[in-house]
Write an enzyme that holds these catalytic residues in place. Structure first.
Site, PDB file in Angstrom:
ATOM      1  N   ASN A 212       0.852  -1.183   0.000  1.00 30.71           N
ATOM      2  CA  ASN A 212       0.000   0.000   0.000  1.00 30.71           C
ATOM      3  C   ASN A 212       0.889   1.235   0.000  1.00 30.71           C
ATOM      4  O   ASN A 212       2.116   1.113  -0.010  1.00 30.71           O
ATOM      5  CB  ASN A 212      -0.955  -0.025   1.196  1.00 30.71           C
ATOM      6  CG  ASN A 212      -0.197  -0.059   2.500  1.00 30.71           C
ATOM      7  OD1 ASN A 212       0.524   0.878   2.829  1.00 30.71           O
ATOM      8  ND2 ASN A 212      -0.319  -1.161   3.242  1.00 30.71           N
ATOM      9  N   ASP A 280      -4.163  -6.411   5.176  1.00 29.68           N
ATOM     10  CA  ASP A 280      -5.140  -7.305   5.815  1.00 29.68           C
ATOM     11  C   ASP A 280      -5.010  -8.728   5.294  1.00 29.68           C
ATOM     12  O   ASP A 280      -5.362  -9.678   5.981  1.00 29.68           O
ATOM     13  CB  ASP A 280      -6.564  -6.788   5.567  1.00 29.68           C
ATOM     14  CG  ASP A 280      -6.856  -5.547   6.403  1.00 29.68           C
ATOM     15  OD1 ASP A 280      -6.420  -5.519   7.562  1.00 29.68           O
ATOM     16  OD2 ASP A 280      -7.486  -4.603   5.886  1.00 29.68           O
ATOM     17  N   LYS A 290       9.137 -17.138 -10.266  1.00 33.00           N
ATOM     18  CA  LYS A 290       8.402 -16.032 -10.900  1.00 33.00           C
ATOM     19  C   LYS A 290       7.257 -16.584 -11.753  1.00 33.00           C
ATOM     20  O   LYS A 290       7.474 -17.510 -12.549  1.00 33.00           O
ATOM     21  CB  LYS A 290       9.359 -15.228 -11.779  1.00 33.00           C
ATOM     22  CG  LYS A 290       8.719 -14.016 -12.374  1.00 33.00           C
ATOM     23  CD  LYS A 290       9.643 -13.283 -13.317  1.00 33.00           C
ATOM     24  CE  LYS A 290       8.822 -12.239 -14.066  1.00 33.00           C
ATOM     25  NZ  LYS A 290       9.418 -11.865 -15.313  1.00 33.00           N
ATOM     26  N   PRO A 308      -2.430 -11.960  10.346  1.00 36.57           N
ATOM     27  CA  PRO A 308      -2.698 -11.755  11.779  1.00 36.57           C
ATOM     28  C   PRO A 308      -2.915 -10.271  12.051  1.00 36.57           C
ATOM     29  O   PRO A 308      -2.357  -9.417  11.350  1.00 36.57           O
ATOM     30  CB  PRO A 308      -1.405 -12.241  12.452  1.00 36.57           C
ATOM     31  CG  PRO A 308      -0.363 -12.182  11.391  1.00 36.57           C
ATOM     32  CD  PRO A 308      -1.069 -12.399  10.083  1.00 36.57           C
ATOM     33  N   ASP A 309      -3.721  -9.968  13.041  1.00 39.16           N
ATOM     34  CA  ASP A 309      -3.960  -8.568  13.407  1.00 39.16           C
ATOM     35  C   ASP A 309      -3.044  -8.209  14.584  1.00 39.16           C
ATOM     36  O   ASP A 309      -3.234  -8.686  15.704  1.00 39.16           O
ATOM     37  CB  ASP A 309      -5.441  -8.366  13.775  1.00 39.16           C
ATOM     38  CG  ASP A 309      -5.769  -6.879  13.875  1.00 39.16           C
ATOM     39  OD1 ASP A 309      -5.029  -6.157  14.558  1.00 39.16           O
ATOM     40  OD2 ASP A 309      -6.749  -6.454  13.243  1.00 39.16           O
ATOM     41  N   PHE A 328      -4.320   3.051  15.066  1.00 32.31           N
ATOM     42  CA  PHE A 328      -4.744   4.053  14.098  1.00 32.31           C
ATOM     43  C   PHE A 328      -5.909   3.468  13.317  1.00 32.31           C
ATOM     44  O   PHE A 328      -6.016   2.240  13.200  1.00 32.31           O
ATOM     45  CB  PHE A 328      -3.600   4.417  13.134  1.00 32.31           C
ATOM     46  CG  PHE A 328      -2.774   5.586  13.597  1.00 32.31           C
ATOM     47  CD1 PHE A 328      -1.897   5.452  14.664  1.00 32.31           C
ATOM     48  CD2 PHE A 328      -2.877   6.824  12.977  1.00 32.31           C
ATOM     49  CE1 PHE A 328      -1.146   6.528  15.112  1.00 32.31           C
ATOM     50  CE2 PHE A 328      -2.131   7.910  13.403  1.00 32.31           C
ATOM     51  CZ  PHE A 328      -1.257   7.764  14.469  1.00 32.31           C
ATOM     52  N   LYS A 342     -13.834   0.544  15.491  1.00 38.84           N
ATOM     53  CA  LYS A 342     -12.569  -0.191  15.378  1.00 38.84           C
ATOM     54  C   LYS A 342     -11.884  -0.309  16.751  1.00 38.84           C
ATOM     55  O   LYS A 342     -11.295  -1.329  17.081  1.00 38.84           O
ATOM     56  CB  LYS A 342     -11.653   0.540  14.395  1.00 38.84           C
ATOM     57  CG  LYS A 342     -10.897  -0.393  13.469  1.00 38.84           C
ATOM     58  CD  LYS A 342     -10.272   0.357  12.308  1.00 38.84           C
ATOM     59  CE  LYS A 342     -10.859  -0.058  10.990  1.00 38.84           C
ATOM     60  NZ  LYS A 342     -10.259   0.595   9.843  1.00 38.84           N
ATOM     61  N   LYS A 346     -10.990  -3.991  18.179  1.00 33.53           N
ATOM     62  CA  LYS A 346      -9.594  -4.426  18.373  1.00 33.53           C
ATOM     63  C   LYS A 346      -9.232  -4.524  19.851  1.00 33.53           C
ATOM     64  O   LYS A 346      -8.312  -5.229  20.215  1.00 33.53           O
ATOM     65  CB  LYS A 346      -8.641  -3.459  17.678  1.00 33.53           C
ATOM     66  CG  LYS A 346      -8.980  -3.226  16.213  1.00 33.53           C
ATOM     67  CD  LYS A 346      -7.924  -3.761  15.307  1.00 33.53           C
ATOM     68  CE  LYS A 346      -8.250  -3.435  13.861  1.00 33.53           C
ATOM     69  NZ  LYS A 346      -7.313  -4.008  12.909  1.00 33.53           N
TER      70      LYS A 346
HETATM   71  O1  PMT Z   1       2.749   6.120   6.575  1.00 35.51           O
HETATM   72  P1  PMT Z   1       2.108   7.435   6.173  1.00 35.51           P
HETATM   73  O2  PMT Z   1       2.183   7.682   4.692  1.00 35.51           O
HETATM   74  O3  PMT Z   1       2.638   8.591   6.987  1.00 35.51           O
HETATM   75  O4  PMT Z   1       0.551   7.334   6.472  1.00 35.51           O
HETATM   76  C1  PMT Z   1       0.120   7.216   7.803  1.00 35.51           C
HETATM   77  C2  PMT Z   1      -1.049   6.237   7.901  1.00 35.51           C
HETATM   78  C3  PMT Z   1      -2.240   6.781   7.127  1.00 35.51           C
HETATM   79  C4  PMT Z   1      -0.632   4.861   7.359  1.00 35.51           C
HETATM   80  C5  PMT Z   1      -1.385   6.123   9.440  1.00 35.51           C
HETATM   81  O5  PMT Z   1      -1.729   7.379   9.939  1.00 35.51           O
HETATM   82  C6  PMT Z   1      -2.492   5.134   9.661  1.00 35.51           C
HETATM   83  O6  PMT Z   1      -3.671   5.425   9.567  1.00 35.51           O
HETATM   84  N1  PMT Z   1      -2.111   3.864   9.987  1.00 35.51           N
HETATM   85  C7  PMT Z   1      -3.043   2.747  10.095  1.00 35.51           C
HETATM   86  C8  PMT Z   1      -3.332   2.206   8.732  1.00 35.51           C
HETATM   87  C9  PMT Z   1      -4.264   1.013   8.772  1.00 35.51           C
HETATM   88  O7  PMT Z   1      -3.859  -0.066   8.418  1.00 35.51           O
HETATM   89  O8  PMT Z   1      -5.458   1.252   9.274  1.00 35.51           O
HETATM   90  P2  PMT Z   1      -6.640   0.169   9.474  1.00 35.51           P
HETATM   91  O9  PMT Z   1      -7.816   0.981   9.783  1.00 35.51           O
HETATM   92  O10 PMT Z   1      -6.679  -0.758   8.297  1.00 35.51           O
HETATM   93  O11 PMT Z   1      -6.145  -0.668  10.710  1.00 35.51           O
HETATM   94  C10 PMT Z   1      -6.529  -0.322  12.034  1.00 35.51           C
HETATM   95  C11 PMT Z   1      -5.370  -0.602  12.978  1.00 35.51           C
HETATM   96  O12 PMT Z   1      -5.071  -1.997  12.999  1.00 35.51           O
HETATM   97  C12 PMT Z   1      -4.065   0.108  12.679  1.00 35.51           C
HETATM   98  O13 PMT Z   1      -3.493   0.503  13.904  1.00 35.51           O
HETATM   99  C13 PMT Z   1      -3.211  -0.975  12.028  1.00 35.51           C
HETATM  100  O14 PMT Z   1      -1.801  -0.779  12.301  1.00 35.51           O
HETATM  101  C14 PMT Z   1      -3.715  -2.216  12.756  1.00 35.51           C
HETATM  102  N2  PMT Z   1      -3.611  -3.456  11.980  1.00 35.51           N
HETATM  103  C15 PMT Z   1      -4.352  -3.635  10.851  1.00 35.51           C
HETATM  104  C16 PMT Z   1      -4.316  -4.860  10.195  1.00 35.51           C
HETATM  105  C17 PMT Z   1      -3.483  -5.882  10.705  1.00 35.51           C
HETATM  106  N3  PMT Z   1      -3.400  -7.042  10.089  1.00 35.51           N
HETATM  107  N4  PMT Z   1      -2.749  -5.666  11.804  1.00 35.51           N
HETATM  108  C18 PMT Z   1      -2.802  -4.472  12.454  1.00 35.51           C
HETATM  109  O15 PMT Z   1      -2.137  -4.279  13.466  1.00 35.51           O
END
Ligand code: PMT
Length: 402
Positions: A212, A280, A290, A308-309, A328, A342, A346
């Protein structure tokens, strides 16, 4: 303040290098341990023998010395230091630092540094005032490099003006202040923090991956801000172009599974901030070879599997849960509502919901900090300012809950 501190002293080639033996003496009198890297140009002004005799340590000079690399590689030189001081810092070494050039042991150690770097510039007044040097200086300061001096006065070249390296007493005092204010007196001193940052890369085959657009700017800024408040910070980061924040232990990973492994391997911390944009899903069976495009065949179908989360794992840990877990939420609509949901799903303590419809990678962020008490919407700020404010809010919370 300097007792038992390890100082990596990089001596580059300026006339002020003649002050370095006295600097080493004064640091050692105060109980500091000094290890020197001497550049080729530095050797024109001070001998390795005198630095070794005064520091009581081997002096490192050669990037390609097999014995040195075995004993104490360029990576370890910075890992074993509490701070790196470049004195004198010539216009040349400042330019190399600004551009990330690593063409000798000193500049390679600086590029690999995971500690605070302090520089004591020393050069001719015209060189100091030159737009190139001033622009390099700004770049270094923006990256958190500490700058001591230079002072004004008679210069060795016969001209008068700015460019004299700070006096030995000034350097000793700057180092003492650093250890006093940054490490021992910061509101998070004695606390540890884990921060995740950047994207993850999930392989499809050896040359392709799912990723991403996260740049790591927000997560890295948070790690730096927490470290500035005195926390011992481990930053687990996916692939980014962001420089390693100074004074932070950085663990580089590629996939979500590796990121989880690195987070679990980090000893229990007081605080965890999950700012990484973790994929995700991953490809259920990444190919070892390849994938070939065969004309006429349909494109390969990718079957995805859930990753995994990490945030949920840290938040719901039965043992060793951090005292404060901050996630976040990257949202494009109903930011506060979705962020609140969220947080509950979580199990984290706070969630920082941000609207990412403008895309990742920007220098600014508009966030809503959602806690058990409700949400607080901040104005659009630079990611650095968001990090500073969040770190201060974390510090206040930790203090209140001690
Ligand atoms: O890196 P930059 O370009 O500065 O951008 C910053 C950002 C937008 C990436 C950052 O501010 C941000 O929002 N990070 C979280 C991105 C994200 O994956 O959001 P989510 O809503 O999909 O996930 C929610 C939370 O679960 C996040 O804390 C994420 O780290 C966590 N997560 C998600 C999926 C996963 N498999 N494991 C996780 O820990």
């Amino acid at each position: 303040m300097l007792e038992n501190r390890h100082i990596l002293l990089i001596v580059s080639g300026g006339i002020a290098a003649v002050k370095v033996p006295d600097l080493i003496r004064r640091l050692r009198e105060r109980g500091a341990m000094v290890r020197c890297i001497l550049t080729k140009a530095g050797e024109q002004f001070v001998t390795p023998m005198s630095l070794a005799a005064l520091s009581g340590e081997k002096v490192f000079q050669d990037l390609f010395s097999l014995t040195d690399e075995n004993d104490m590689g360029h990576i370890n030189l910075s890992r074993e230091a509490d701070i790196i001081l470049v004195a004198p810092a010539t216009a040349n070494i400042m330019a190399k630092m600004a551009y990330g050039i690593a063409d000798d042991l000193a500049t390679t150690a600086l590029l690999a540094a995971d500690k605070t770097v302090m520089i004591a510039p020393s050069m001719n007044v015209m060189m100091w005032n030159h737009a190139a040097t001033q622009s390099n200086l700004k770049t270094l300061q923006d990256r958190g490099i500490e700058v001591v001096g230079p002072g004004a006065g008679d210069l060795a070249c016969g001209e008068i003006g700015d460019g004299r390296m700070a006096e030995v007493a000034g350097l000793v005092s700057a180092l003492s202040t650093f250890f006093q204010t940054r490490k021992e007196s910061g509101p998070l001193s004695g606390c540890s923090a884990l921060v995740t940052s950047g994207p993850t890369h999930e392989p499809i085959d050896p040359v392709r991956y799912i990723a991403n657009r996260s740049s790591g700017k927000q997560g890295h800024a948070i790690a730096a801000a927490l470290a500035r408040l005195g926390a011992k910070v481990t930053l687990v980061t996916g692939p980014t172009q962001e420089p390693n924040p100074s004074g932070v232990t950085v663990v580089a990973v590629e996939t979500a599974q590796q990121m989880l492994g690195a987070c679990i391997a980090t000893k229990q911390t007081d605080v965890a901030v999950c700012a990484a944009a973790v994929s995700d899903w991953r490809v259920a069976q990444a190919s070892d070879a390849k994938l070939k495009k065969v004309s006429g065949d349909p494109p390969p179908a990718l079957r995805l599997k859930e990753n995994p989360d990490i945030l949920a794992t840290l938040s719901q840990a039965k043992t060793n849960r951090p005292r404060l877990v901050v996630g976040f939420a990257a949202e494009t609509e109903n930011v506060i509502k979705n962020g609140t949901a969220k947080r509950a799903k979580k199990g984290c303590d706070w969630i920082v919901a941000n609207d990412v419809s403008a895309g990742f990678g920007a220098d600014t962020n508009t966030v809503h900090v959602i806690t058990g008490q409700g949400s607080d919407s901040w104005p659009t700020l630079s990611k650095k300012a968001v990090a500073e404010l969040l770190a201060l809010q974390i510090a206040r919370h930790i203090k209140q809950t001690l």
